[in-house]
Write a protein that holds these residues in place. Structure first.
Motif, PDB file in Angstrom:
ATOM      1  N   CYS A  53       0.805  -1.465  -0.094  1.00 35.14           N
ATOM      2  CA  CYS A  53      -0.172   0.006  -0.060  1.00 35.14           C
ATOM      3  C   CYS A  53       1.310   1.201  -0.032  1.00 35.14           C
ATOM      4  O   CYS A  53       0.716   2.540  -0.997  1.00 35.14           O
ATOM      5  N   LYS A  54       1.935   1.339   0.641  1.00 33.80           N
ATOM      6  CA  LYS A  54       3.059   2.184   0.959  1.00 33.80           C
ATOM      7  C   LYS A  54       3.256   3.271  -0.795  1.00 33.80           C
ATOM      8  O   LYS A  54       3.803   3.948  -0.370  1.00 33.80           O
ATOM      9  N   SER A  55       3.211   1.535  -1.287  1.00 29.95           N
ATOM     10  CA  SER A  55       4.518   2.265  -2.283  1.00 29.95           C
ATOM     11  C   SER A  55       3.123   3.656  -3.794  1.00 29.95           C
ATOM     12  O   SER A  55       3.806   4.674  -4.180  1.00 29.95           O
ATOM     13  N   CYS A  56       2.157   3.868  -2.914  1.00 33.40           N
ATOM     14  CA  CYS A  56       1.249   4.743  -3.529  1.00 33.40           C
ATOM     15  C   CYS A  56       1.015   6.093  -2.140  1.00 33.40           C
ATOM     16  O   CYS A  56       1.130   7.192  -1.863  1.00 33.40           O
ATOM     17  N   HIS A  57       0.331   4.933  -0.791  1.00 36.08           N
ATOM     18  CA  HIS A  57       0.003   5.994  -0.293  1.00 36.08           C
ATOM     19  C   HIS A  57       0.781   6.831   1.159  1.00 36.08           C
ATOM     20  O   HIS A  57       0.899   6.858   1.893  1.00 36.08           O
ATOM     21  N   GLY A  58       1.944   5.797   0.723  1.00 32.68           N
ATOM     22  CA  GLY A  58       3.680   6.641   1.340  1.00 32.68           C
ATOM     23  C   GLY A  58       4.123   7.762   0.770  1.00 32.68           C
ATOM     24  O   GLY A  58       5.096   8.317   1.137  1.00 32.68           O
ATOM     25  N   LYS A  59       3.285   8.135  -0.282  1.00 32.61           N
ATOM     26  CA  LYS A  59       3.848   9.686  -1.253  1.00 32.61           C
ATOM     27  C   LYS A  59       2.615  11.126  -0.664  1.00 32.61           C
ATOM     28  O   LYS A  59       1.696  10.620   0.295  1.00 32.61           O
ATOM     29  N   GLU A  60       4.107  11.790  -0.558  1.00 30.08           N
ATOM     30  CA  GLU A  60       3.571  13.176  -0.139  1.00 30.08           C
ATOM     31  C   GLU A  60       1.876  13.590  -0.736  1.00 30.08           C
ATOM     32  O   GLU A  60       1.607  14.457  -0.320  1.00 30.08           O
ATOM     33  N   LEU A  61       2.500  13.088  -2.094  1.00 27.64           N
ATOM     34  CA  LEU A  61       0.841  13.905  -3.320  1.00 27.64           C
ATOM     35  C   LEU A  61      -0.139  12.891  -2.536  1.00 27.64           C
ATOM     36  O   LEU A  61      -1.310  13.954  -2.723  1.00 27.64           O
ATOM     37  N   MET A  62      -0.098  11.654  -2.457  1.00 30.28           N
ATOM     38  CA  MET A  62      -1.455  10.825  -1.920  1.00 30.28           C
ATOM     39  C   MET A  62      -1.776  11.429  -0.106  1.00 30.28           C
ATOM     40  O   MET A  62      -3.379  10.970  -0.069  1.00 30.28           O
ATOM     41  N   GLY A  63      -1.200  12.104   0.451  1.00 25.19           N
ATOM     42  CA  GLY A  63      -1.758  12.756   1.673  1.00 25.19           C
ATOM     43  C   GLY A  63      -0.926  11.600   2.394  1.00 25.19           C
ATOM     44  O   GLY A  63      -0.410  11.841   3.916  1.00 25.19           O
ATOM     45  N   ASN A  64       0.488  10.691   2.170  1.00 25.26           N
ATOM     46  CA  ASN A  64       1.062   9.726   3.177  1.00 25.26           C
ATOM     47  C   ASN A  64       0.214   9.356   4.523  1.00 25.26           C
ATOM     48  O   ASN A  64       0.750   9.850   5.144  1.00 25.26           O
ATOM     49  N   GLN A  65      -0.309   8.554   3.890  1.00 23.32           N
ATOM     50  CA  GLN A  65      -1.105   7.389   5.114  1.00 23.32           C
ATOM     51  C   GLN A  65      -0.124   7.256   5.321  1.00 23.32           C
ATOM     52  O   GLN A  65      -0.638   6.572   7.029  1.00 23.32           O
ATOM     53  N   ASN A  66       0.420   6.800   4.732  1.00 25.37           N
ATOM     54  CA  ASN A  66       1.348   5.317   5.632  1.00 25.37           C
ATOM     55  C   ASN A  66       1.919   6.032   7.003  1.00 25.37           C
ATOM     56  O   ASN A  66       2.637   5.756   7.902  1.00 25.37           O
ATOM     57  N   ALA A  67       2.527   7.077   6.695  1.00 31.15           N
ATOM     58  CA  ALA A  67       3.260   7.856   7.889  1.00 31.15           C
ATOM     59  C   ALA A  67       2.064   8.717   9.346  1.00 31.15           C
ATOM     60  O   ALA A  67       2.402   7.421  10.151  1.00 31.15           O
ATOM     61  N   THR A  68       1.222   8.424   8.720  1.00 32.22           N
ATOM     62  CA  THR A  68      -0.577   8.782   9.479  1.00 32.22           C
ATOM     63  C   THR A  68      -0.209   7.159  10.749  1.00 32.22           C
ATOM     64  O   THR A  68      -0.171   6.940  11.905  1.00 32.22           O
ATOM     65  N   TRP A  69      -0.443   6.109   9.748  1.00 34.41           N
ATOM     66  CA  TRP A  69      -0.647   4.799  10.481  1.00 34.41           C
ATOM     67  C   TRP A  69       0.704   4.378  11.467  1.00 34.41           C
ATOM     68  O   TRP A  69       0.843   4.039  12.222  1.00 34.41           O
ATOM     69  N   GLN A  70       2.303   5.348  10.818  1.00 34.72           N
ATOM     70  CA  GLN A  70       3.274   4.182  10.991  1.00 34.72           C
ATOM     71  C   GLN A  70       3.679   5.117  12.744  1.00 34.72           C
ATOM     72  O   GLN A  70       4.045   4.554  13.977  1.00 34.72           O
ATOM     73  N   LYS A  71       2.604   6.004  12.515  1.00 39.37           N
ATOM     74  CA  LYS A  71       2.465   6.770  13.840  1.00 39.37           C
ATOM     75  C   LYS A  71       1.665   6.600  14.636  1.00 39.37           C
ATOM     76  O   LYS A  71       0.855   7.120  16.542  1.00 39.37           O
ATOM     77  N   GLY A  72       0.928   6.025  14.863  1.00 32.96           N
ATOM     78  CA  GLY A  72      -0.915   5.072  15.329  1.00 32.96           C
ATOM     79  C   GLY A  72      -0.876   4.062  16.451  1.00 32.96           C
ATOM     80  O   GLY A  72       0.046   3.573  16.114  1.00 32.96           O
ATOM     81  N   PRO A  73      -1.806   4.407  16.881  1.00 30.66           N
ATOM     82  CA  PRO A  73      -2.441   2.713  17.554  1.00 30.66           C
ATOM     83  C   PRO A  73      -2.303   1.962  17.199  1.00 30.66           C
ATOM     84  O   PRO A  73      -1.600   0.413  17.580  1.00 30.66           O
ATOM     85  N   HIS A  74      -2.983   1.340  16.335  1.00 29.13           N
ATOM     86  CA  HIS A  74      -2.666   0.245  14.939  1.00 29.13           C
ATOM     87  C   HIS A  74      -1.507  -0.368  14.381  1.00 29.13           C
ATOM     88  O   HIS A  74      -1.126  -1.563  14.966  1.00 29.13           O
ATOM     89  N   ARG A  75      -0.252   0.848  14.612  1.00 24.32           N
ATOM     90  CA  ARG A  75       0.694   0.045  14.007  1.00 24.32           C
ATOM     91  C   ARG A  75       1.672  -0.411  15.345  1.00 24.32           C
ATOM     92  O   ARG A  75       2.321  -1.820  15.476  1.00 24.32           O
ATOM     93  N   ARG A  76       1.213  -0.132  16.322  1.00 25.09           N
ATOM     94  CA  ARG A  76       2.035  -0.485  18.083  1.00 25.09           C
ATOM     95  C   ARG A  76       0.752  -1.880  18.291  1.00 25.09           C
ATOM     96  O   ARG A  76       1.093  -2.559  18.955  1.00 25.09           O
TER      97      ARG A  76
END
Length: 231
Positions: A53-76
């Protein structure tokens, strides 16, 4: 210690974030989601993991949802099973295994627990907890950019919509959880509830910019051309 079944690259874990893409009815119901942890339940699509998913959702153009997940409770979520509180709960429930090895806990702290290895297309890591596909559905058939550019087609290929089916979240966020607080959220009328989708979703919001929805491919191509000119 990571459960043996998760050490098998074909049997590890998947889940959480493709972005809230709109209010289109989900093609998979919460009733079907409730069977995700059942190895005998038929699945229409395969899991690919957050790294795909990160291949697209890790890009700033897309909004970088991956970065939000990395810092969020589901990731932990998997790591929390080793916390003092989780160990205490495990003792109180007289679990035969530690929380990080117990099916009772893993069912909601990792993704695709109990799903047959052949339905896991890409190796997944238990340590990454709850990933994109726990909330947005197994993504092998909708992962391509051309499919995701059209929500209707993406839904047909298996993309789920938590916005229209809150049961996807309530599969785990319910009173079966030992940490469920029936008064966690307060509604506008002053009523206290254990789960309120709007408030819960706001805490992990990872939207796709409005101008990008349905236009990512062309915008990305323009971005690449600009990057080439600047070299």
């Amino acid at each position: 210690m990571i459960p043996e079944q998760f050490q098998n690259p074909g049997f590890v874990v998947v889940a959480l974030l493709a972005g809230f893409l709109g209010f289109v009815p989900a093609t998979v119901s919460s009733e079907e989601v409730a069977h995700l942890g059942d190895a005998s339940a038929p699945l229409a699509h395969d899991f690919v993991g957050a790294r795909k998913c990160k291949s697209c959702h890790g890009k700033e153009l897309m909004g970088n949802q991956n970065a939000t997940w990395q810092k969020g409770p589901h990731r932990r979520s998997f790591k929390t099973l080793a916390s003092p509180e989780s160990l205490r709960i495990g003792r109180e429930r007289d679990l035969s295994e530690s929380p990080s090895e117990s099916p009772e806990c893993l069912a909601c702290h990792v993704t695709a627990f109990g799903v047959p290895a052949e339905r896991i297309w890409k190796p997944l890591q238990a340590e990454e907890g709850v990933q994109c596909e726990s909330c947005h559905g197994p993504g092998r058939d909708y992962r391509k950019k051309k499919i995701m550019a059209n929500l209707k087609n993406a839904r047909k290929k298996g993309l789920w919509d938590p916005d229209s089916d809150h049961g996807i979240c309530q599969r785990c966020h319910n009173d079966s959880s030992p940490t469920f607080d029936p008064n966690r959220y307060t509604l506008l009328d002053g009523t206290s509830v254990g789960f309120d989708y709007q408030q819960a979703a706001a805490r992990i919001a990872h939207p796709i910019p409005e101008h990008v929805k349905g236009h990512y491919i062309e915008l990305r191509e323009k971005q690449k051309e600009e990057e080439e000119r600047q070299k």
